[in-house]
Design an enzyme around this catalytic site. Sequence first.
Site, mmCIF file in Angstrom:
data_model
loop_
_atom_site.group_PDB
_atom_site.id
_atom_site.type_symbol
_atom_site.label_atom_id
_atom_site.label_comp_id
_atom_site.label_asym_id
_atom_site.label_seq_id
_atom_site.Cartn_x
_atom_site.Cartn_y
_atom_site.Cartn_z
ATOM 1 N N ASP A 1 -11.966 8.133 -0.238
ATOM 2 C CA ASP A 1 -10.823 7.376 0.279
ATOM 3 C C ASP A 1 -10.720 7.682 1.775
ATOM 4 O OD1 ASP A 1 -10.541 7.124 -2.467
ATOM 5 O OD2 ASP A 1 -8.384 7.468 -2.473
ATOM 6 N N LYS B 1 -6.764 0.592 -0.084
ATOM 7 C CA LYS B 1 -5.704 1.472 -0.585
ATOM 8 C C LYS B 1 -4.506 1.377 0.343
ATOM 9 C CE LYS B 1 -5.005 6.474 -1.368
ATOM 10 N NZ LYS B 1 -5.693 7.787 -1.433
ATOM 11 N N LYS C 1 -5.978 -0.009 -4.576
ATOM 12 C CA LYS C 1 -5.416 1.238 -5.082
ATOM 13 C C LYS C 1 -4.018 1.373 -4.486
ATOM 14 C CE LYS C 1 -6.020 6.282 -5.072
ATOM 15 N NZ LYS C 1 -6.940 7.407 -4.778
#
Length: 225
Positions: A89, A150, A189
């Site tokens: 991430d 995300k 996400k």
Amino acid sequence: MNRSELAPLIDHTVLGPETSPADVREVLDDAQEYGMNACIPPYALEEASDYAPDVTLATVIGFPHGQNDHDVKRREGVLAWKAGADELDVVINVGRLKAGEDDAVRAELAELVAAVPIPVKVIIETALLTDAEKHRACEAAVAADASMVKTSTGFASVDPADRRADGEAVSNGATIPDVELMSEYRPVKASGGVGSYEEAMAMLEAGAERIGASSGVAILEGAPE
């Protein structure tokens, strides 16, 4: 969605500045028991790989501000993959995006994506961006061939009095409008402030395909068996 269906969609997370090895092991124990993934600091990857070999491990790159040099981010990603990370991430360089340097943002992400054989999720830090900037951040993630986008690190500092264009208070975590916007580009996400089963389901219904939360156990305890 019942508990067993929801569990694999949760990245059970511990990323605070005081995160200890014991904290990481607790998250891994929870992840193993409930069938969740785990998102942990890079320093803990090698131990975590040995401790919980069956848990999918995500870690963070350029966290939490995204201002590392592009070469540092790439090297950090490669080291994390070699240490046992299954997913990365990475935080975008928000300053470059806001300066209109979209090509630099895209190139940095593409360099990391090309350097590792594992999925890369791009954290765009929605609390700090206008809707137009969110679109551009997602476009950069797509151009770089990232696997997911995300919403947040959860560490962005925002004034609770700030308001979006639609009048809603600004959040430093995931929101329904942001998930809807981002899902036009890549699987999302939703991360930051998701603390209950109802909140998780709202994010999934808005288009999210993964939930990042330190409250993974609480979310699943609220789910039907």
